[in-house]
Every structure is written in C-alpha cells, then in structure tokens.
Enzyme design. Structure first.
Site, mmCIF file in Angstrom:
data_model
loop_
_atom_site.group_PDB
_atom_site.id
_atom_site.type_symbol
_atom_site.label_atom_id
_atom_site.label_comp_id
_atom_site.label_asym_id
_atom_site.label_seq_id
_atom_site.Cartn_x
_atom_site.Cartn_y
_atom_site.Cartn_z
ATOM 1 N NE ARG A 1 -2.429 -1.220 3.551
ATOM 2 C CZ ARG A 1 -1.957 -0.401 4.477
ATOM 3 N NH1 ARG A 1 -2.031 0.917 4.313
ATOM 4 N NH2 ARG A 1 -1.430 -0.867 5.602
ATOM 5 C CE1 TYR B 1 0.420 -5.759 -1.649
ATOM 6 C CE2 TYR B 1 -0.868 -3.909 -0.842
ATOM 7 C CZ TYR B 1 -0.233 -5.106 -0.618
ATOM 8 O OH TYR B 1 -0.264 -5.680 0.625
ATOM 9 C CB ALA C 1 2.619 -7.117 9.031
ATOM 10 C CE LYS D 1 -6.643 -7.471 11.528
ATOM 11 N NZ LYS D 1 -5.964 -6.468 10.701
ATOM 12 C CB SER E 1 5.390 -12.356 -0.883
ATOM 13 O OG SER E 1 5.963 -13.025 0.218
ATOM 14 C CG ASN F 1 -0.785 -15.608 21.209
ATOM 15 O OD1 ASN F 1 0.064 -15.489 22.097
ATOM 16 N ND2 ASN F 1 -0.589 -15.215 19.966
#
Ligand code: OXD
Ligand code: MN
Length: 584
Positions: free
Chosen positions: A67, A195, A247, A250, A363, A491
């Site tokens: 982005r 993208y 990143a 999630k 990627s 987690n």
C-alpha cells in the site's frame, strides 16, 4: 432505460476507452478463462498442479508491492473532515488531477465490470460494490475476496445503492499513482497500482475507508479487526474481535490451532482483517466479516505459526511475489529453517543465500476463507455473531504487559485510541519505527479521527452490555532482546483468561493501566516459562508509563477541538493513577 450501474459503466468506458467490456459473473468457467488468459500473457505463472492444484504465482511490478499511504487521499469538501491523519484533496481538485490519468488508460485492454457483495450474501448488513478494472488479476482476486458476480448483480437489481470503484493499473508509475476516496459521494478511484490494498477496492478502500464513513452516518462500526470464536469445554462459543496494525499476526491469531485443545478450548475463524459491527435489536454488538477470503502475508507462515492456513493454501490460491522452488512450489522466508536449493526469487531471478530475501517481505496468498479447516460453521450467519470482547494490540518491545483489561468502555476507547506499534512491511516506509495507530485504523479511517473516537464513545452508550475491552502485546522482549512469550497457539491461554474475565471467573490485579492477570489466573500447564519471565511479561512499570502518558498527551494535540473531552479525561486519570503510585 439504462440502470445507474449501466450508466456509470458507459461513462467509465468513454473515459478509459477499453477495447472490450466483460461483465464478470463469478462462475468457475469465467475463472478458467481468466486463468488461461493470464497464463498466456505471463500475469500468472503456473505452480505445481499436482501438489498445488489451481494455484498460481503472480509477480507484480517491483515498484508496486505494498500500500502507498502517501498516495492515498480522502477527498471531502472540507479539509477538516478528513482530519489530521489523512492526506486530503478537495474533490474537484482530485478529479481534475486524476481524471486525465484514466483518459484512454484502458486502450487495447479489457475492462472488467466486477459486481461484488461485502458481507454474507443474505445478510441485511451486507453492502454492494462494483469495481471497474483493467486487471484480470484484480478480477480473479475479487472473486476470492468477496461474493462476486451474478449474486451481487441479482441483489442490486436496478438500484443505485452500490459503491462504485474505478481502477486502472495505468502505467504502474508511482508518479501517476493515486488512490482517492470521495466519502461524501461514496466513490473510489484508484490508478497506477495493481497491489491488493490499492487495487482490490472492496477491501481497504470500501470495507474500511468508505464504510467507516457510512458506519458513522448510520450508527454502526467498520473496523480493522479479525473475528474469532473461542469454544470452551462445554461447547459454548464466545466471539471476540481484535485490532492490530498491519502484519502483527491478525491472520495467525484468527486461524490459531489452540495449545489447549486437549482441555477443550478451540478457536474458530470468522474473519482475519475486517469486522462490520452493528447494534442488534437486543442491544448486543453483532459482527460480520465483509470479506470472503484471506489476503495474508506469506513470510513467517509455516506449519507451526499457522497450520490451518498451510492446509488452506494447498489449492485454488493466488500467490503474489513469493519465491518458487525447483519443483514449482511457492516458498518464502520462514517456511523452512534452511532455504531449498534452486529457488527463483520474487522477481523471477535465480536466488542464492546472502542476497536479499527470496520472497518479498510483503508477499501474499489470496485464499477463499472456507478453505481453512478452522472456518467457523457460523461465519456466514446473516445476523452476524455476538461480540463479547474487543482486543487491541501492537508490537511493543518494552512497555505493555502481555494482556490487560480496561476499566470500562470509555477507558477501553482510550486504550484503543492510544495504541502504538513498530512499523512493518505492509505499508511502504521505514521498518521498526514506533507509530501510534488508533484502533489500527490510522491508514483506514475515512474521516477525522477525533470524530471517530466520539463515534466509538456513542456506540458504547447505545450497547446494552458493551463488550469488555482488552489490550494484548505478544511482542514484549526481555533485557537480552528475546521474546518473552511464545505466541501463536499459546495465545489461546490469554483468550481463555479473557473469557473467564467475561464470565467473572478469573483473578486480576488492579494497576494504573487496568487489570492485569494474577499469575495463578493464567493457565500455564504444559508451558515452560519461568516465574521471572512471567513477572517481566506482566509487569507495569510506572516510570515507563509516565513517559507514555506524556507522549499520549502530545499525540492528542493533533486532534484539536475534535478530540472528545472523555479522551483527555482518561489521559488525566491515567496520569493521576500513575502519580499516586510514584509519589508514595
Ligand atoms: C492488510 C493491511 O493487507 O492491513 O491487511 O495492510
Ligand atoms: Mn489489514
């Protein structure tokens, strides 16, 4: 008489001058035609059809891999309505600047008309968008990421109730790249990038930037949140939504294989990136995932970090800018400890270790959500799923404990509004710098963030039983720089603590920042973690938080008089709780 959609398609064709127009129906046959065409012109590279059937690799232009927030604009009549965190252009200026870039942009190309639904096809909360694009890769990706084609056209009929998005890859030059949003007229223009986040207009552009504007107007929430269901040993499933900056894992959290599965705790995936949440007639908060697929970051993904996605992407998946092995399988850093020989890198060159990474750090895989073994049987429930907890988090090497619970909704909104994280590769820019990213919406809120905090506060006052709001930090590091918490499937231990807090069954200590687990309230069986490490993980150091409070006060200056008083009140309350501690 022509429908509003037909009128807009004709206008767009007049401007962009394609050699032909194809209306996408979303069928398998159409996907085969698109695939064949892309294999023919090199847009797709066939992967190993025995081990990865239906999988293809797309290599983007090397200058078009993420982005581009600097080229992304919110175009409102009044500059103040876009707020201090968005780039702004006046709508007329934006159109004057960007229209020429569309003029003749599709000459010699096919224009695809891509109708799509964001949200389950039968949900009253779903919305229709139509993307016009000259990229078959975008059309094929939209088929995975949304309910695309006939289903959307049937729902739309001759109505004008759709969000139009005009997209052309243009000449892919960053000098002629713009992603512009007109929230007042609910219109998106994107040119010069292929993208995902810039070009799949249903995702960030519609489902977050335009939808956040609509949500404030209409009294609901469009959030950058995953949705998961935590099943307990009795079979009861409790739904939670979580916001982390790009990143921060999630997708891994949403698709987690629980380390407490033998105890009866398992995680079901509803969505990995976006939640649309409405107040139901009974006063509960109900979430739908507007998307139908996952557009996930590949590097670091392996059978330990995300076994479910590793299974999901073994068929019918588009890989973008990954490396490829000798046997034509996708590969990226973190897939195996040592890279196999004979790799081709993301640019198509032969790769040797010591060079830059074989796969681009941003990627991606694009995969239908239903292909995940963890997909919730209820992920497409039209009425959405009741949310009992909202979770904020980020990468904080030092400051934030593993988990804490806010005192109440207003305090939770403050916790979300002051979230921060170290930057990563999903957005272009420097990696490793801490940036404040309220509710992980900084690049995605389509209006003034002061107004956005106010909207959050108002939503809380309308909810009968507002969800508890937590903050997590999987990324705290010890003095030697190593991570203190193992993360991933472990987690679930933190999710279980949250569930027990919701049910009033887990212990917590009160600290100036909120409630932190007592050591005995966390399930740690089967985990080798020392008492000292645990102490460090859960520690709240008042002097560090005093510095943080000063930084927050400064950050709030950005929002001027649109900052709700309640946010200043919470900041001052934090200061006084810290002061009470440090002055004794
Ligand atoms: C994403 C992002 O791609 O947040 O989801 O950048
Ligand atoms: Mn995202």
């Amino acid at each position: 008489m022509a429908t509003p959609l037909e009128v807009w398609v004709e206008e767009s064709a007049k401007l962009t001058k394609p050699s032909q127009i194809v209306w996408c129906d979303g069928s398998a046959e159409e996907n085969e035609r698109l695939t064949k065409r892309m294999l023919g012109d090199g847009t797709y590279i066939a992967l190993n059809q025995t081990t990865y059937p239906g999988c293809y690799l797309h290599r983007s232009n090397p200058n078009d891999v993420a982005r581009t927030e600097g080229l992304t604009f919110i175009c409102t009549q009044e500059k103040i309505d876009a707020g201090p965190t968005n780039n702004w252009m006046a709508p007329a200026d934006a159109k004057e600047k960007v229209r020429p870039l569309f003029d003749g942009a599709m000459k010699g190309r096919t224009m695809y008309v891509v109708p799509y639904i964001m949200g389950p096809a039968a949900s009253p909360y779903s919305k229709i968008g139509v993307e016009i694009t000259d990229s078959p890769y975008v059309a094929a990706s939209m088929r995975i990421m949304s309910r695309m084609g006939k289903v959307a056209l049937d729902r739309l009929g001759s109505s004008d109730d759709f969000v139009p998005g005009l997209h052309s890859i243009g000449d892919l030059s960053p000098d002629r790249r713009f992603i512009v949003h007109f929230p007042e007229e609910k219109l998106i223009w994107s040119v010069g990038s292929g993208y995902g986040g810039n070009a799949l207009l249903g995702k960030k552009c519609f489902a977050l930037r335009i939808a956040s504007w609509m949500a404030r107007e209409q009294g609901w929430m469009a959030e950058h949140m995953l949705i998961l269901g935590l099943e307990d040993p009795s079979g009861k499933v409790t739904y939670m939504a979580a916001a982390f900056p790009s990143a921060c894992g999630k997708t891994n959290l949403a698709m987690m294989v629980s380390a407490l599965e033998s105890e009866g705790y398992r995680v079901w995936t509803v969505g990995d990136d976006i939640a649309w949440m409405h107040i139901a007639p009974d006063g509960s908060l109900r979430a739908v995932n507007p998307e139908a697929g996952f557009f996930g970051v590949a590097p670091g993904t392996n059978s330990r970090t995300n076994p479910n996605v590793i299974k999901a992407i073994r068929h019918d998946t588009i890989f973008t800018n990954t490396a490829m092995t000798e046997s034509r399988e996708p590969w990226w850093e973190g897939m195996d400890a040592t890279p196999p020989g004979g790799l081709t890198d993301w640019k198509g060159d032969s790769w040797s270790s010591g060079k830059s990474p074989a796969a681009h750090p941003n990627s991606r895989y694009t995969v239908p959500a239903w292909q995940s073994p963890s997909i919730s049987p209820h992920w497409e429930d039209p009425e959405g799923l009741p949310i009992s907890a909202l979770i904020f988090g980020g990468r904080r090497a030092r400051l934030a404990p593993l988990v804490y619970e806010s005192h109440h909704w207003q305090h939770g909104v403050f916790v979300g509004a002051t979230m921060a994280s170290e930057t990563t590769a999903a957005a272009t820019g420097t990696v490793g710098v801490t940036r404040r990213d309220p509710m992980a919406m900084l690049p995605f809120c389509g209006y003034h963030m002061g107004d956005y905090f106010r909207h959050w506060l108002e939503m809380g006052s309308k909810l009968k039983n507002p969800p508890k709001i937590f903050h997590v930090n999987w990324f705290r590091r010890g003095a030697d720089g190593t991570f203190l918490w193992p993360g991933y499937g472990e987690n679930v231990r933190v999710l279980k603590w949250m569930l027990h807090r919701i049910e009033g069954r887990a212990g917590a200590s009160e600290t100036p920042i909120g409630y932190v687990p007592t050591v005995s309230s966390l399930t740690l069986d089967g985990l080798s973690i020392s008492r000292d490490t645990l102490g460090e993980l859960l520690a709240v150091h008042p002097s560090d938080w005093a510095e943080e409070e000063v930084a927050i006060a400064q950050f709030f200056e950005n929002f001027g008089d649109r900052l709700p008083h309640a946010m200043r009140d919470e900041q001052k309350a934090l200061a006084s709780r810290l002061g009470a501690l440090t002055s004794h």
